[in-house]
Each structure stands twice: as C-alpha cells, then as structure tokens.
Design an enzyme around this catalytic site. Structure first.
Site, PDB file in Angstrom:
ATOM      1  N   GLN A  82      -3.009   2.112  -5.730  1.00  0.00           N
ATOM      2  CA  GLN A  82      -4.231   1.527  -6.266  1.00  0.00           C
ATOM      3  C   GLN A  82      -5.133   0.937  -5.181  1.00  0.00           C
ATOM      4  OE1 GLN A  82      -2.216  -0.562  -9.989  1.00  0.00           O
ATOM      5  NE2 GLN A  82      -4.417  -0.297 -10.229  1.00  0.00           N
ATOM      6  N   HIS A  83      -6.384   0.699  -5.573  1.00  0.00           N
ATOM      7  CA  HIS A  83      -7.366  -0.110  -4.835  1.00  0.00           C
ATOM      8  C   HIS A  83      -7.986   0.558  -3.614  1.00  0.00           C
ATOM      9  CE1 HIS A  83      -5.787  -3.256  -7.342  1.00  0.00           C
ATOM     10  NE2 HIS A  83      -4.674  -3.385  -6.662  1.00  0.00           N
ATOM     11  N   ASP A 242      -0.492   3.653  -9.773  1.00  0.00           N
ATOM     12  CA  ASP A 242       0.969   3.733  -9.754  1.00  0.00           C
ATOM     13  C   ASP A 242       1.635   2.648 -10.604  1.00  0.00           C
ATOM     14  OD1 ASP A 242       0.225   1.690  -7.984  1.00  0.00           O
ATOM     15  OD2 ASP A 242       1.203   2.590  -6.244  1.00  0.00           O
TER      16      ASP A 242
END
Length: 485
Positions: A82-83, A242
């Site tokens: 992520q991110h 995830d």
C-alpha cells in the site's frame, strides 16, 4: 478442466503468485520472484517495471510447479503493497522509481498537511491522519523536491493500480487501497476535491474507483496474456491493498470471522480490528480504511517487525528463533523510524542492560518491543475487543519466538491459519469474485483458509508491558528531537 484462479501478492520484497483451485481454495503452487529496493537515509524506492517483470515470472513459476494448464485459469487479481507513489508518462511508463510506503523522507510534508487542516478534520474526511507512509505526503514531497517530474506526470497510481492497468489497459483502483492515500474520503466513498486542491493534484491523473476489490476491472489484454502465458479476456479483478487482501483471505468480516482482529508479521506489522459495516464515529486515532469489499477495516501499522528483529539477530550473531524473554532489557526497534507511534526520525534504542544481560535476552527484547508497538496500535482501534482471539498471518507468523511473544504480551488466544499466504489467497478470492463467484469473504470462508490451530491464552506479562511503556514514554521526547531524515 477444474477452474483455477491466480492471486498475486506484490509486496515490498517480492511477488508471489498463488495458483488456487476455485472450488476448494486449495493452493496448488506458489511462484515467487524478487524485487529490488534501493535507498538510504529514509529513502526506499523500487522500479515499477521490475514489479511487472516479477509478476510474469511468478505466474509462470506457479503454473509450472502446479503442472497446471493455463487454459483452466478463469480469473486473476493483484494485491499490492500500500501507499506507494507511482508516477507515469503518457505511455504508461514510470517517470522515476516508486516511492514506497516505508520511505520516510515525506515526514515534514505529512506534518505540514496535518497542521494545515488539523488531525480531526483529516480523520473525519479520510479516516487517517497524514504520516510519512501516506501517498498524499509522498506526492507533496515530489511536488517540492522534484517539481519537473510532478508536472510531467500523466498518471498517478498506487502499486497495485499500476499492475492492474498493465493487465487490463484500464485505470482502476478500489476503495481499500484508495483509502490509504489521504485523498480518498471514506466518508463519501470518492476522491475529496478539497484535498486534491490542497495537494495540487489533478483528479484527471487518478484512476477510477471500482465498487470493490472483487469487481471486474476488465479482461486480460492480448498483450498481457502473451506476457503471462494466460488466456486473453479472462476477468481481472480490481484488486486491493495487501492488508485488505489478507483480511479477505482470512475470512475476516461478515460471512467469515466477524470478531477476530488480525496481526501480520512481515517487514512491517500491520494490525486490524474486526471489519465494520460503516466508518466508525467518532473516527479512531488509527486508520478507518475501506476494506475493498464494501465494509471498513480499522487499521494500524508499525514500520519495524521482521526486518528490524532480524537485523538485531544478525548484529548479535543469533538465529531469529534463538531468543529468550528480555528480562530488564528494553529494545525499541525503530530502525526505519516508526509509523505507530508517529516517530519517522527515530532510531533504535536499547536500555536496561546489565552485566548479566545475555544476547538471547536482547533478541527477545527486540521481539517484545515490536509486539508491544503493534498491540498498542491494535488497542487504539475500534472493534479490537481485548478478549477476542488474534489471527497471526504473514510469512513469519509461525515462528516460535514470535508466536510466544504475542501470546505472552497480549494474554489472548491466537489462531494460526493453515495457509501463510493469506494475501495471495485473498487476491485469489477477489479473482474468484470477479469471475462470478460472489462475495470474496464468503468465498474465502467457504475455502476455510482462515481456519487453523488455536493456541489458548496465557496470563499477560504485565511487568514487561509496563517496563516497555515507561521507557517509550521517557524516550519519546528524545526520539522526536532527533529530527526527520
């Protein structure tokens, strides 16, 4: 031929592709391919083109190990780290390496964004307060440090968005991964125009948000099918982050295990409470992320887990399992700064050493510091009932030292799911959903992938918890004044 689905876990360190029997959830094989992470002094970057190459390599390896006919594959989905910030040119090529979730250079930008609107406003609008991990802070860092690259961007993507677009030719994300950006509103279920203006980010650069991670994003293009050795046109799910995929793979939520929090042992240690039907009110101090399939996932995350503990073990010349309770020693293993608590400029700290302190105790203290941080993060989340069992997931979740430290410090029963590949299995459940199989959590519950051995609770080690808490309280001012890297 029995129908197969492929679930892809594109993580920080590698890609895993699980070849799964759609009817039963049995993992026939898992293919793997490594990534490369570069950077120092807070920088963590990867080339997105390597993710794409690794996806093809992992799928080929998985199909080969399963001796599976590619024509049996009925769907595929990607769950990604992520991110991360991926910026593309008009041809869909990366303009620079991706800024990863654990790149802490954007800590000053995160602090400035928080100060601009106030933490409460950010929580109410996005479910999260900006920290260095969040994509919004990384975009501001790029705007300030590499303005020409930001101006040249024709598309802004998250890691899993980038891969899904390569598979389908469609620019799409999902609510779960979008909710980790700090420009998507969990309150409205859409991008927040006011926040995009604040960030100087054109909405036209962003992908459309699918209704869920299991919604079809499109069919596999002929070009992608040739690269992966799969049939063209098979459904590709929108995919998700995830954390959300692991929750789905563990059947956490309605139709599965609705009251069980989860703890993930990987390079970092995300924790999540039981999914909820709507965003919590008032918003918690952690993150109320969308979970990718219609509900909300109270989420917290620490930056330092497997990699930090393994580094301490290497410095001490020990195997990761050669640990003992820390005794008087306390280790705050903030080797990459820290996200929870928000100390991006922090470094590791050891204290309480005596002549009698052993190497095994120091390693055990590193485990205790990591587990303490994630339990504190979990305790701040709504729906994390203190007596509910914890589901331990991730590649390192079955390590004896890890399991026993979690049991000793939490005082809870722990569940060890039968599969350690819950991210890939969760992605496979999303693929099954896109191929017509229904709700991904219900699919995973039918597969029983979240079930496994349950270890009974033990009395919590209050002395160790209190000792670490006292050290952290005293050290926070020092760790804060070390400055951002």
């Amino acid at each position: 031929m029995d129908s197969l689905v492929i679930g892809v876990d594109s993580s920080t360190q590698s890609t895993k592709a699980a070849v799964v029997a759609a009817a039963t959830g049995r993992i026939l094989a898992v293919g793997r391919a490594p990534h490369t992470v570069t950077g120092e002094d807070g920088a963590r970057e990867s080339d997105p083109e390597r993710w794409w190459e690794a996806l093809g390599e992992a799928v080929a390896a998985g199909l080969g190990r399963a001796s599976a006919d590619p024509r049996a594959v009925s769907g595929i989905a990607v769950a990604g780290q992520q991110h991360g910030l991926v910026v593309l040119d008009r041809a869909g090529r990366p303009l620079r390496p991706a800024l990863l979730w654990n790149d802490t250079r954007s800590a000053p930008q995160a602090a400035a964004l928080t100060a601009r609107l106030g933490a409460r406003s950010w929580l109410e609008r996005t479910g999260s307060v900006p920290v260095a991990s969040m994509t919004a802070a990384k975009w501001r860092w790029l705007r300030e440090h590499e303005p020409r690259t930001a101006d040249a961007a024709a598309a802004v993507r998250l890691p899993h968005d980038f891969l899904t677009e390569r598979l389908t030719g469609t620019a799409v994300t999902d609510p779960g991964d979008a909710s980790g950006t700090c420009w998507y509103s969990t309150a409205t279920g859409a991008y927040d125009p006011g926040l995009l203006d604040l960030l100087e980010l054109d909405a036209a650069l962003l992908p459309q948000v699918a209704p869920s991670g299991g919604a079809p994003a499109g069919g596999l293009t002929a070009r992608a099918a040739s690269a992966l050795g799969l049939p063209a046109g098979i459904p590709v799910a929108a995919g998700t982050g995830d954390n959300m995929a692991a929750a789905a793979g563990g059947a956490l939520g309605a139709g599965g295990h609705p009251h069980h929090p989860g703890v993930w042992r990987g390079p970092a240690a995300p924790v999540w409470a039981a999914p909820r039907p709507r965003p919590p009110t008032p918003p918690p101090p952690g993150s109320a992320a969308a979970d990718g399939h219609g509900t909300y996932l109270p989420l917290g995350c620490t930056l330092n887990c497997t990699l930090a503990v393994d580094r301490v073990a290497a410095l001490l010349g020990l195997d990761r399992e050669d640990a003992a309770p820390g005794g008087e020693a306390v280790v705050l293993p903030y080797l990459d700064g820290e996200r929870t608590p928000d100390l991006p400029g922090a470094s590791g700290l050891m204290t309480g050493l005596r002549h009698t302190t052993t190497r095994r105790q120091l390693l055990g203290a590193a485990y205790e510091g990591a587990v303490f941080a994630l339990l504190r993060a979990l305790g701040e989340l709504p729906g994390a009932a203190s007596d509910a069992p914890l589901r331990l997931v991730g590649g390192g979740a079955r390590g004896r030292a890890w399991v026993e430290t979690v049991r000793r410090l939490s005082g809870r029963a722990v569940v060890l799911p039968r599969t350690t590949e819950l991210v890939a299995v969760g992605a496979a459940a999303l693929a099954a959903g896109a191929a017509g199989g229904g709700d991904p959590v219900a699919v995973a519950a039918g597969w029983r992938t979240g079930e496994g051995e349950t270890l009974p609770p033990v009395a919590p080690d209050r002395a160790t918890l209190d000792r670490i808490s006292a050290v952290l309280d005293r050290a926070t001012a020092l760790l804060t004044t070390q400055g951002h890297r």
